[in-house]
Design a protein around this motif. Structure first.
Motif, short mmCIF file in Angstrom:
data_model
loop_
_atom_site.label_atom_id
_atom_site.label_comp_id
_atom_site.label_asym_id
_atom_site.label_seq_id
_atom_site.Cartn_x
_atom_site.Cartn_y
_atom_site.Cartn_z
N ASP A 294 -0.05 4.92 7.24
CA ASP A 294 -0.35 4.22 5.98
C ASP A 294 0.57 3.01 5.80
OD1 ASP A 294 2.07 5.43 5.45
OD2 ASP A 294 1.37 6.62 3.74
N GLU A 295 1.16 2.53 6.91
CA GLU A 295 2.05 1.37 6.86
C GLU A 295 1.56 0.26 7.79
OE1 GLU A 295 5.89 2.95 7.83
OE2 GLU A 295 6.23 3.68 5.78
N VAL A 296 0.25 0.20 8.03
CA VAL A 296 -0.30 -0.79 8.95
C VAL A 296 -0.71 -2.06 8.20
CG1 VAL A 296 -1.02 0.93 10.63
CG2 VAL A 296 -2.58 0.28 8.78
N THR A 297 -0.95 -3.14 8.96
CA THR A 297 -1.23 -4.44 8.34
C THR A 297 -2.70 -4.84 8.35
OG1 THR A 297 -0.79 -5.58 10.44
CG2 THR A 297 1.08 -5.28 8.95
N ILE A 298 -3.53 -4.07 9.05
CA ILE A 298 -4.98 -4.32 9.05
C ILE A 298 -5.69 -2.97 8.90
CG2 ILE A 298 -4.85 -6.43 10.44
CD1 ILE A 298 -5.82 -4.75 12.85
N PRO A 299 -6.93 -2.96 8.42
CA PRO A 299 -7.64 -1.69 8.25
C PRO A 299 -8.08 -1.09 9.58
CG PRO A 299 -9.05 -3.53 7.62
CD PRO A 299 -7.70 -4.11 7.90
N TYR A 300 -8.22 0.22 9.59
CA TYR A 300 -8.68 0.92 10.78
C TYR A 300 -10.19 0.78 10.95
CZ TYR A 300 -4.27 3.41 11.61
OH TYR A 300 -2.97 3.73 11.92
N HIS A 301 -10.64 0.90 12.19
CA HIS A 301 -12.07 0.92 12.50
C HIS A 301 -12.63 2.29 12.11
CE1 HIS A 301 -15.77 0.93 14.85
NE2 HIS A 301 -15.65 -0.39 14.98
N MET A 318 -3.32 7.29 3.52
CA MET A 318 -3.94 6.39 4.50
C MET A 318 -5.24 5.83 3.97
SD MET A 318 -3.28 8.48 8.04
CE MET A 318 -1.63 9.02 8.50
N GLU A 319 -6.04 6.68 3.34
CA GLU A 319 -7.31 6.22 2.78
C GLU A 319 -7.08 5.19 1.66
OE1 GLU A 319 -11.21 5.49 2.26
OE2 GLU A 319 -10.32 6.69 3.89
N LYS A 320 -6.09 5.43 0.83
CA LYS A 320 -5.76 4.48 -0.25
C LYS A 320 -5.35 3.14 0.34
CE LYS A 320 -2.66 3.77 -4.19
NZ LYS A 320 -1.53 4.33 -4.98
N HIS A 321 -4.49 3.18 1.36
CA HIS A 321 -4.03 1.94 1.99
C HIS A 321 -5.19 1.24 2.69
CE1 HIS A 321 -1.14 -0.87 3.51
NE2 HIS A 321 -1.37 -0.56 4.78
N GLN A 323 -8.34 1.20 1.81
CA GLN A 323 -9.16 0.52 0.81
C GLN A 323 -8.45 -0.72 0.26
OE1 GLN A 323 -12.31 1.26 0.44
NE2 GLN A 323 -11.97 2.91 1.95
N GLU A 324 -7.14 -0.64 0.11
CA GLU A 324 -6.37 -1.81 -0.35
C GLU A 324 -6.46 -2.95 0.66
OE1 GLU A 324 -2.52 -0.11 -0.80
OE2 GLU A 324 -2.89 0.63 -2.84
N LEU A 325 -6.37 -2.62 1.95
CA LEU A 325 -6.47 -3.64 2.99
C LEU A 325 -7.85 -4.26 3.03
CD1 LEU A 325 -4.49 -1.90 5.88
CD2 LEU A 325 -3.80 -3.96 4.66
N LEU A 326 -8.88 -3.46 2.86
CA LEU A 326 -10.25 -3.98 2.88
C LEU A 326 -10.46 -4.94 1.72
CD1 LEU A 326 -12.22 -0.74 3.82
CD2 LEU A 326 -11.94 -2.78 5.24
N ARG A 327 -9.91 -4.63 0.57
CA ARG A 327 -10.04 -5.53 -0.60
C ARG A 327 -9.24 -6.81 -0.39
NH1 ARG A 327 -9.70 -0.55 -3.45
NH2 ARG A 327 -7.45 -0.81 -3.77
N GLU A 328 -8.13 -6.71 0.34
CA GLU A 328 -7.24 -7.85 0.53
C GLU A 328 -7.92 -9.01 1.26
OE1 GLU A 328 -2.55 -8.50 1.81
OE2 GLU A 328 -3.73 -6.90 2.75
N SER A 329 -8.88 -8.71 2.12
CA SER A 329 -9.53 -9.77 2.91
C SER A 329 -10.73 -10.38 2.21
CB SER A 329 -9.97 -9.22 4.26
OG SER A 329 -11.09 -8.37 4.12
N MET A 330 -11.07 -9.89 1.04
CA MET A 330 -12.25 -10.40 0.34
C MET A 330 -11.99 -11.75 -0.30
SD MET A 330 -13.61 -6.91 -1.49
CE MET A 330 -14.11 -5.49 -0.53
#
Length: 330
Positions: A294-301, A318-321, A323-330
Protein backbone atom coordinates in the motif's frame (compact mmCIF):
# COMPACT_ATOMS: atom_id res chain seq x y z
CA UNK A 1 4.36 -6.03 -31.17
CA UNK A 2 2.99 -5.73 -27.63
CA UNK A 3 0.39 -8.16 -26.38
CA UNK A 4 -2.78 -6.31 -25.43
CA UNK A 5 -6.08 -7.80 -24.35
CA UNK A 6 -7.16 -7.61 -27.98
CA UNK A 7 -4.15 -9.50 -29.33
CA UNK A 8 -4.15 -12.36 -26.82
CA UNK A 9 -6.75 -15.00 -27.72
CA UNK A 10 -9.31 -15.56 -24.97
CA UNK A 11 -8.68 -19.31 -25.09
CA UNK A 12 -4.88 -19.11 -24.99
CA UNK A 13 -1.76 -17.32 -23.89
CA UNK A 14 1.16 -15.87 -25.85
CA UNK A 15 4.24 -17.94 -26.61
CA UNK A 16 6.55 -15.10 -25.56
CA UNK A 17 6.37 -11.73 -23.79
CA UNK A 18 9.04 -9.05 -23.74
CA UNK A 19 10.28 -6.98 -20.80
CA UNK A 20 11.72 -3.57 -21.67
CA UNK A 21 14.81 -2.67 -19.69
CA UNK A 22 18.07 -0.73 -19.77
CA UNK A 23 21.05 -1.72 -21.96
CA UNK A 24 23.24 -4.79 -21.46
CA UNK A 25 25.75 -4.20 -18.70
CA UNK A 26 23.29 -2.37 -16.47
CA UNK A 27 21.90 -3.86 -13.29
CA UNK A 28 18.39 -3.56 -14.69
CA UNK A 29 19.34 -5.73 -17.65
CA UNK A 30 20.76 -8.36 -15.32
CA UNK A 31 17.64 -8.34 -13.16
CA UNK A 32 15.36 -8.47 -16.20
CA UNK A 33 17.24 -11.43 -17.65
CA UNK A 34 16.80 -13.23 -14.34
CA UNK A 35 13.08 -12.50 -14.26
CA UNK A 36 12.71 -13.66 -17.87
CA UNK A 37 14.49 -16.94 -17.05
CA UNK A 38 12.27 -17.43 -14.01
CA UNK A 39 9.12 -16.91 -16.05
CA UNK A 40 10.37 -19.32 -18.73
CA UNK A 41 10.64 -21.98 -16.03
CA UNK A 42 7.51 -21.14 -14.05
CA UNK A 43 4.96 -19.52 -16.39
CA UNK A 44 3.10 -20.96 -19.41
CA UNK A 45 5.08 -18.75 -21.81
CA UNK A 46 8.63 -17.57 -22.39
CA UNK A 47 9.92 -14.09 -21.63
CA UNK A 48 12.83 -12.11 -23.05
CA UNK A 49 14.66 -8.93 -22.11
CA UNK A 50 14.22 -6.05 -24.59
CA UNK A 51 16.99 -3.47 -24.05
CA UNK A 52 16.36 0.24 -24.64
CA UNK A 53 18.62 3.23 -23.96
CA UNK A 54 16.62 4.03 -20.82
CA UNK A 55 13.25 4.39 -19.14
CA UNK A 56 12.60 7.68 -20.90
CA UNK A 57 12.70 5.81 -24.21
CA UNK A 58 10.35 2.92 -23.50
CA UNK A 59 7.94 4.47 -20.98
CA UNK A 60 5.69 5.99 -23.70
CA UNK A 61 5.54 2.60 -25.44
CA UNK A 62 4.62 0.88 -22.18
CA UNK A 63 1.89 3.44 -21.56
CA UNK A 64 0.46 2.96 -25.05
CA UNK A 65 0.63 -0.83 -24.87
CA UNK A 66 2.57 -1.13 -28.11
CA UNK A 67 5.90 -2.84 -28.81
CA UNK A 68 6.50 -3.29 -25.07
CA UNK A 69 4.63 -5.85 -22.94
CA UNK A 70 6.28 -5.26 -19.57
CA UNK A 71 8.95 -2.91 -18.28
CA UNK A 72 11.52 -2.75 -15.47
CA UNK A 73 11.18 0.71 -13.95
CA UNK A 74 11.88 2.53 -10.72
CA UNK A 75 9.16 3.67 -8.35
CA UNK A 76 9.98 7.38 -8.52
CA UNK A 77 10.04 7.58 -12.32
CA UNK A 78 6.80 5.64 -12.59
CA UNK A 79 5.02 7.87 -10.11
CA UNK A 80 6.13 11.00 -11.96
CA UNK A 81 5.17 9.61 -15.35
CA UNK A 82 1.82 8.34 -14.11
CA UNK A 83 0.51 11.76 -12.99
CA UNK A 84 2.57 13.80 -15.48
CA UNK A 85 4.50 17.08 -15.22
CA UNK A 86 1.35 19.08 -14.59
CA UNK A 87 0.84 17.47 -11.18
CA UNK A 88 4.29 16.53 -9.91
CA UNK A 89 7.82 17.88 -10.25
CA UNK A 90 10.97 16.74 -8.46
CA UNK A 91 14.10 18.84 -8.55
CA UNK A 92 12.06 21.49 -10.32
CA UNK A 93 11.14 19.32 -13.29
CA UNK A 94 9.31 16.26 -14.55
CA UNK A 95 10.74 15.14 -17.90
CA UNK A 96 8.34 12.25 -18.35
CA UNK A 97 5.37 12.30 -20.68
CA UNK A 98 2.13 11.75 -18.77
CA UNK A 99 1.49 8.01 -18.73
CA UNK A 100 -1.88 7.35 -17.06
CA UNK A 101 -2.15 3.84 -18.50
CA UNK A 102 0.86 2.29 -16.74
CA UNK A 103 0.04 -0.35 -14.15
CA UNK A 104 2.03 -2.27 -11.55
CA UNK A 105 2.57 -6.01 -11.74
CA UNK A 106 4.79 -6.53 -8.68
CA UNK A 107 6.85 -4.32 -6.41
CA UNK A 108 10.35 -5.76 -6.47
CA UNK A 109 13.37 -5.23 -4.26
CA UNK A 110 15.30 -2.04 -3.70
CA UNK A 111 18.40 -1.13 -5.68
CA UNK A 112 21.13 1.44 -5.14
CA UNK A 113 23.00 3.81 -7.43
CA UNK A 114 26.46 4.76 -6.28
CA UNK A 115 28.96 7.48 -7.13
CA UNK A 116 32.19 6.17 -8.68
CA UNK A 117 35.67 7.59 -9.27
CA UNK A 118 38.95 6.04 -10.48
CA UNK A 119 40.52 4.10 -7.61
CA UNK A 120 43.49 6.50 -7.43
CA UNK A 121 41.29 9.62 -7.33
CA UNK A 122 41.66 12.07 -4.42
CA UNK A 123 37.84 12.11 -4.22
CA UNK A 124 36.69 9.97 -1.28
CA UNK A 125 33.36 11.61 -0.46
CA UNK A 126 30.64 13.15 -2.60
CA UNK A 127 31.45 16.50 -0.94
CA UNK A 128 34.81 16.29 -2.73
CA UNK A 129 33.01 16.23 -6.09
CA UNK A 130 32.17 19.93 -5.84
CA UNK A 131 33.59 21.69 -8.89
CA UNK A 132 34.71 18.40 -10.46
CA UNK A 133 33.77 17.04 -13.88
CA UNK A 134 30.80 14.71 -13.42
CA UNK A 135 28.73 12.93 -16.04
CA UNK A 136 25.22 14.37 -16.17
CA UNK A 137 22.06 15.42 -18.05
CA UNK A 138 21.20 11.85 -19.23
CA UNK A 139 18.46 12.83 -21.74
CA UNK A 140 17.82 9.21 -22.78
CA UNK A 141 17.87 8.00 -19.18
CA UNK A 142 16.38 10.66 -16.94
CA UNK A 143 16.27 8.35 -13.93
CA UNK A 144 20.03 8.78 -13.60
CA UNK A 145 19.66 12.56 -13.40
CA UNK A 146 17.51 11.99 -10.31
CA UNK A 147 20.02 9.45 -8.97
CA UNK A 148 22.68 12.15 -9.15
CA UNK A 149 20.41 14.77 -7.60
CA UNK A 150 19.66 12.42 -4.71
CA UNK A 151 23.30 11.52 -4.08
CA UNK A 152 24.40 15.15 -4.22
CA UNK A 153 21.53 16.38 -2.06
CA UNK A 154 22.66 14.13 0.78
CA UNK A 155 25.35 16.73 1.46
CA UNK A 156 23.26 19.75 0.54
CA UNK A 157 24.71 19.90 -2.98
CA UNK A 158 22.97 20.00 -6.36
CA UNK A 159 23.88 19.58 -10.02
CA UNK A 160 24.88 23.25 -10.03
CA UNK A 161 27.76 22.45 -7.69
CA UNK A 162 29.57 20.16 -10.15
CA UNK A 163 30.99 20.66 -13.63
CA UNK A 164 28.45 18.70 -15.68
CA UNK A 165 29.71 16.80 -18.72
CA UNK A 166 26.62 15.76 -20.77
CA UNK A 167 26.17 12.08 -21.63
CA UNK A 168 23.09 10.34 -23.13
CA UNK A 169 22.62 7.44 -20.68
CA UNK A 170 24.09 5.63 -17.69
CA UNK A 171 26.60 3.38 -19.52
CA UNK A 172 27.92 6.39 -21.42
CA UNK A 173 28.73 8.04 -18.11
CA UNK A 174 30.88 5.13 -16.98
CA UNK A 175 32.55 5.03 -20.39
CA UNK A 176 33.42 8.70 -19.90
CA UNK A 177 34.94 7.84 -16.52
CA UNK A 178 36.96 5.02 -18.11
CA UNK A 179 38.20 7.34 -20.88
CA UNK A 180 39.14 10.12 -18.46
CA UNK A 181 36.56 12.58 -19.78
CA UNK A 182 34.96 12.89 -16.34
CA UNK A 183 36.23 12.51 -12.79
CA UNK A 184 32.98 11.28 -11.30
CA UNK A 185 30.12 9.14 -12.60
CA UNK A 186 27.28 6.90 -11.34
CA UNK A 187 25.95 3.43 -11.86
CA UNK A 188 23.93 0.76 -10.09
CA UNK A 189 25.91 -0.84 -7.29
CA UNK A 190 27.22 -4.25 -8.35
CA UNK A 191 26.32 -3.87 -12.03
CA UNK A 192 28.14 -5.49 -14.92
CA UNK A 193 29.21 -2.09 -16.22
CA UNK A 194 30.88 -1.22 -12.93
CA UNK A 195 32.75 -4.53 -13.12
CA UNK A 196 33.77 -3.79 -16.69
CA UNK A 197 35.18 -0.34 -15.89
CA UNK A 198 36.78 -1.62 -12.69
CA UNK A 199 38.62 -4.25 -14.75
CA UNK A 200 39.78 -1.55 -17.16
CA UNK A 201 40.95 1.23 -14.82
CA UNK A 202 39.96 0.27 -11.27
CA UNK A 203 37.09 2.18 -9.66
CA UNK A 204 36.11 3.16 -6.16
CA UNK A 205 32.64 3.93 -4.84
CA UNK A 206 32.61 7.03 -2.67
CA UNK A 207 30.58 7.81 0.41
CA UNK A 208 27.66 10.22 0.41
CA UNK A 209 26.41 11.97 3.54
CA UNK A 210 24.44 9.28 5.34
CA UNK A 211 23.49 10.49 8.81
CA UNK A 212 19.91 11.15 9.93
CA UNK A 213 19.85 14.68 8.55
CA UNK A 214 21.19 13.45 5.21
CA UNK A 215 18.39 10.88 5.07
CA UNK A 216 15.89 13.70 5.55
CA UNK A 217 17.51 15.85 2.84
CA UNK A 218 17.44 13.00 0.32
CA UNK A 219 13.82 12.06 1.09
CA UNK A 220 12.75 15.70 0.75
CA UNK A 221 14.67 16.25 -2.50
CA UNK A 222 13.58 13.02 -4.19
CA UNK A 223 10.54 11.53 -2.42
CA UNK A 224 10.83 7.75 -2.48
CA UNK A 225 14.62 7.72 -2.07
CA UNK A 226 16.49 6.53 1.01
CA UNK A 227 20.17 5.79 1.78
CA UNK A 228 21.96 2.46 2.10
CA UNK A 229 25.42 1.98 3.60
CA UNK A 230 28.05 -0.46 2.31
CA UNK A 231 30.94 -2.11 4.12
CA UNK A 232 34.32 -2.53 2.40
CA UNK A 233 34.35 -5.63 0.21
CA UNK A 234 30.55 -5.84 -0.03
CA UNK A 235 30.51 -5.02 -3.76
CA UNK A 236 32.84 -4.27 -6.64
CA UNK A 237 34.65 -0.98 -6.10
CA UNK A 238 33.72 -0.74 -2.41
CA UNK A 239 37.20 -0.62 -0.88
CA UNK A 240 36.27 1.72 1.98
CA UNK A 241 33.00 2.59 3.79
CA UNK A 242 30.54 3.89 1.20
CA UNK A 243 26.86 4.74 0.79
CA UNK A 244 24.36 5.46 -1.97
CA UNK A 245 20.75 6.36 -2.70
CA UNK A 246 18.26 3.49 -2.73
CA UNK A 247 14.76 3.03 -4.20
CA UNK A 248 12.24 0.37 -5.19
CA UNK A 249 12.20 -1.33 -8.59
CA UNK A 250 8.89 -2.23 -10.25
CA UNK A 251 7.79 -4.65 -12.92
CA UNK A 252 5.14 -2.67 -14.79
CA UNK A 253 2.82 -3.03 -17.76
CA UNK A 254 -0.04 -1.24 -19.52
CA UNK A 255 -3.64 -1.39 -18.36
CA UNK A 256 -4.45 -2.84 -21.80
CA UNK A 257 -2.41 -5.97 -21.07
CA UNK A 258 -4.50 -9.13 -20.72
CA UNK A 259 -5.57 -9.84 -17.13
CA UNK A 260 -4.67 -13.50 -17.60
CA UNK A 261 -1.15 -12.75 -18.86
CA UNK A 262 -0.46 -10.49 -15.87
CA UNK A 263 -1.95 -13.08 -13.51
CA UNK A 264 0.39 -15.75 -14.92
CA UNK A 265 3.43 -13.45 -14.60
CA UNK A 266 2.71 -12.78 -10.92
CA UNK A 267 2.01 -16.47 -10.33
CA UNK A 268 5.26 -17.45 -12.06
CA UNK A 269 7.33 -15.06 -9.94
CA UNK A 270 5.47 -16.04 -6.76
CA UNK A 271 5.88 -19.78 -7.28
CA UNK A 272 9.32 -19.45 -8.83
CA UNK A 273 11.06 -17.77 -5.89
CA UNK A 274 13.74 -20.47 -5.62
CA UNK A 275 14.58 -20.06 -9.30
CA UNK A 276 14.45 -16.27 -9.10
CA UNK A 277 16.87 -16.06 -6.18
CA UNK A 278 19.53 -18.00 -8.11
CA UNK A 279 19.52 -15.68 -11.13
CA UNK A 280 21.09 -12.59 -9.56
CA UNK A 281 22.16 -11.72 -5.99
CA UNK A 282 19.88 -8.65 -5.91
CA UNK A 283 16.88 -10.73 -7.00
CA UNK A 284 17.02 -12.31 -3.54
CA UNK A 285 15.37 -9.06 -2.45
CA UNK A 286 12.38 -9.81 -4.71
CA UNK A 287 10.51 -11.74 -2.05
CA UNK A 288 6.83 -12.45 -2.57
CA UNK A 289 6.07 -10.58 0.65
CA UNK A 290 7.07 -7.35 -1.15
CA UNK A 291 4.96 -7.89 -4.27
CA UNK A 292 1.73 -6.34 -2.94
CA UNK A 293 1.99 -3.07 -1.03
CA UNK A 294 0.00 0.00 0.00
CA UNK A 295 3.06 2.25 -0.46
CA UNK A 296 3.38 2.10 -4.26
CA UNK A 297 3.35 5.04 -6.69
CA UNK A 298 1.13 3.62 -9.46
CA UNK A 299 -2.00 1.43 -9.34
CA UNK A 300 -1.82 -2.33 -9.73
CA UNK A 301 -3.09 -4.16 -12.81
CA UNK A 302 -6.37 -6.07 -12.24
CA UNK A 303 -4.66 -9.34 -13.14
CA UNK A 304 -2.17 -8.84 -10.31
CA UNK A 305 -4.91 -7.90 -7.84
CA UNK A 306 -6.83 -11.06 -8.73
CA UNK A 307 -3.80 -13.18 -7.85
CA UNK A 308 -3.12 -11.29 -4.61
CA UNK A 309 -6.75 -11.71 -3.53
CA UNK A 310 -6.56 -15.45 -4.17
CA UNK A 311 -3.48 -15.61 -1.95
CA UNK A 312 -5.17 -13.54 0.76
CA UNK A 313 -2.55 -10.77 0.75
CA UNK A 314 -4.64 -7.95 -0.75
CA UNK A 315 -5.66 -5.77 2.21
CA UNK A 316 -8.24 -3.03 2.73
CA UNK A 317 -5.39 -0.54 2.96
CA UNK A 318 -4.10 -1.66 -0.44
CA UNK A 319 -7.55 -1.32 -1.98
CA UNK A 320 -7.94 2.18 -0.51
CA UNK A 321 -4.55 3.23 -1.88
CA UNK A 322 -5.40 1.67 -5.26
CA UNK A 323 -8.53 3.78 -5.56
CA UNK A 324 -6.67 6.93 -4.49
CA UNK A 325 -4.05 6.33 -7.19
CA UNK A 326 -6.70 5.74 -9.86
CA UNK A 327 -8.37 9.05 -8.96
CA UNK A 328 -5.01 10.84 -8.97
CA UNK A 329 -4.54 10.35 -12.72
CA UNK A 330 -7.96 11.70 -13.68
Amino acid sequence: MALTSASVPAQGLPKTVNIATNPAGTLYYGLTSGIAATLAANAPFKAEAAPYSGTSTFMPLLNEGREVDFGMVNAVDMGMAYVGPGKRKIGGKNPFRRSPNVRLVVRGGAMQVGVYVPKNSPIHHVRDAKGRKMSGEYPAHQAVWYNGLGNLSSCGLSWGDVNVVPVPAVNDGMDALKDGRVEVSMHAVGSGKVREVDAAIGVRMVRICDDTEAQKRVAKTVPGYSIMKFKPGSSVGVSEPASAVSYDVYLGTSKSMSDQVVYEVVKGLWNGQKTLFTKHPILKRWTKERFASDEVTIPYHPGAIKFFKEKGVWTDAMEKHQQELLRESM
